[in-house]
Scaffold this motif. Sequence first.
Motif, PDB file in Angstrom:
ATOM      1  N   MET A  93       0.813  -1.219   0.000  1.00  0.00           N
ATOM      2  CA  MET A  93       0.000   0.000   0.000  1.00  0.00           C
ATOM      3  C   MET A  93       0.851   1.275   0.000  1.00  0.00           C
ATOM      4  N   ASP A  94       2.137   1.182   0.345  1.00  0.00           N
ATOM      5  CA  ASP A  94       3.020   2.347   0.346  1.00  0.00           C
ATOM      6  C   ASP A  94       3.481   2.712  -1.059  1.00  0.00           C
ATOM      7  N   ASP A  95       3.370   1.772  -1.996  1.00  0.00           N
ATOM      8  CA  ASP A  95       3.852   2.003  -3.356  1.00  0.00           C
ATOM      9  C   ASP A  95       3.088   3.151  -4.018  1.00  0.00           C
ATOM     10  N   GLY A  96       3.841   4.091  -4.571  1.00  0.00           N
ATOM     11  CA  GLY A  96       3.233   5.218  -5.274  1.00  0.00           C
ATOM     12  C   GLY A  96       2.786   6.362  -4.384  1.00  0.00           C
ATOM     13  N   ARG A  97       2.868   6.183  -3.096  1.00  0.00           N
ATOM     14  CA  ARG A  97       2.460   7.256  -2.177  1.00  0.00           C
ATOM     15  C   ARG A  97       3.555   8.322  -2.108  1.00  0.00           C
ATOM     16  N   GLU A  98       3.104   9.541  -1.858  1.00  0.00           N
ATOM     17  CA  GLU A  98       4.044  10.654  -1.750  1.00  0.00           C
ATOM     18  C   GLU A  98       4.101  11.116  -0.301  1.00  0.00           C
ATOM     19  N   PHE A  99       5.289  11.052   0.267  1.00  0.00           N
ATOM     20  CA  PHE A  99       5.521  11.500   1.639  1.00  0.00           C
ATOM     21  C   PHE A  99       6.197  12.864   1.557  1.00  0.00           C
ATOM     22  N   SER A 100       5.644  13.853   2.269  1.00  0.00           N
ATOM     23  CA  SER A 100       6.226  15.189   2.193  1.00  0.00           C
ATOM     24  C   SER A 100       6.498  15.756   3.579  1.00  0.00           C
ATOM     25  N   CYS A 101       7.620  16.444   3.656  1.00  0.00           N
ATOM     26  CA  CYS A 101       8.049  17.104   4.891  1.00  0.00           C
ATOM     27  C   CYS A 101       7.871  18.604   4.686  1.00  0.00           C
ATOM     28  N   HIS A 102       7.211  19.257   5.641  1.00  0.00           N
ATOM     29  CA  HIS A 102       6.962  20.700   5.567  1.00  0.00           C
ATOM     30  C   HIS A 102       7.567  21.350   6.805  1.00  0.00           C
ATOM     31  N   MET A 103       8.459  22.312   6.592  1.00  0.00           N
ATOM     32  CA  MET A 103       9.071  23.026   7.701  1.00  0.00           C
ATOM     33  C   MET A 103       8.681  24.499   7.585  1.00  0.00           C
ATOM     34  N   VAL A 104       8.029  25.033   8.626  1.00  0.00           N
ATOM     35  CA  VAL A 104       7.585  26.431   8.621  1.00  0.00           C
ATOM     36  C   VAL A 104       8.700  27.266   9.254  1.00  0.00           C
ATOM     37  N   TYR A 105       9.520  27.909   8.408  1.00  0.00           N
ATOM     38  CA  TYR A 105      10.639  28.681   8.942  1.00  0.00           C
ATOM     39  C   TYR A 105      10.322  30.171   9.062  1.00  0.00           C
ATOM     40  N   HIS A 106       9.125  30.572   8.662  1.00  0.00           N
ATOM     41  CA  HIS A 106       8.640  31.946   8.767  1.00  0.00           C
ATOM     42  C   HIS A 106       7.119  31.831   8.682  1.00  0.00           C
TER      43      HIS A 106
END
Length: 152
Positions: A123-136
């Motif tokens: 089920m992980d195949d094709g999934r997009e994992f994204s990291c978001h860092m709020v620096y401002h």
Amino acid sequence: WALHLKNVTISLSGQYECSFATYPYGTKAAKIQLIVKAEEEQHYVKEVWLNQTLEIPCLEDMTSENLSNYPLKWLVGENGRKEELVTKEPSCPAVYRNGSALYGQRVRLGLNNALEIFPTKIMDDGREFSCHMVYHPERVRKSSTTVRVFGK
């Protein structure tokens, strides 16, 4: 003297000049070139074997010291929907919240805020994992990784 710009957009890029009259020396001027960049999102593809541990770095060009100073969020997406996996606040860098019903015990925050998934599933195949860092308050750095899972 200072120029304050609000709601900065790419269209504000250009050369700015400040000039003023001084006595007895005449007019003084200074020029500055402003380049406004669009938000950049890094995108990667990561391949992993079924049932192995997958480690996805957050922002590869940032040190763990820099990452610990800002709010951080990991999301997983598929077909336009995104689910929050892990959230971390700078006030308690050692503590993070895992709010995923889908991934639950399979995800954790590793060293340098990398996302660790174990074991990987089909089920992980094709999934997009994204990291978001709020620096401002109005600026977010993003890194996304599409996962390819292979069976043996």
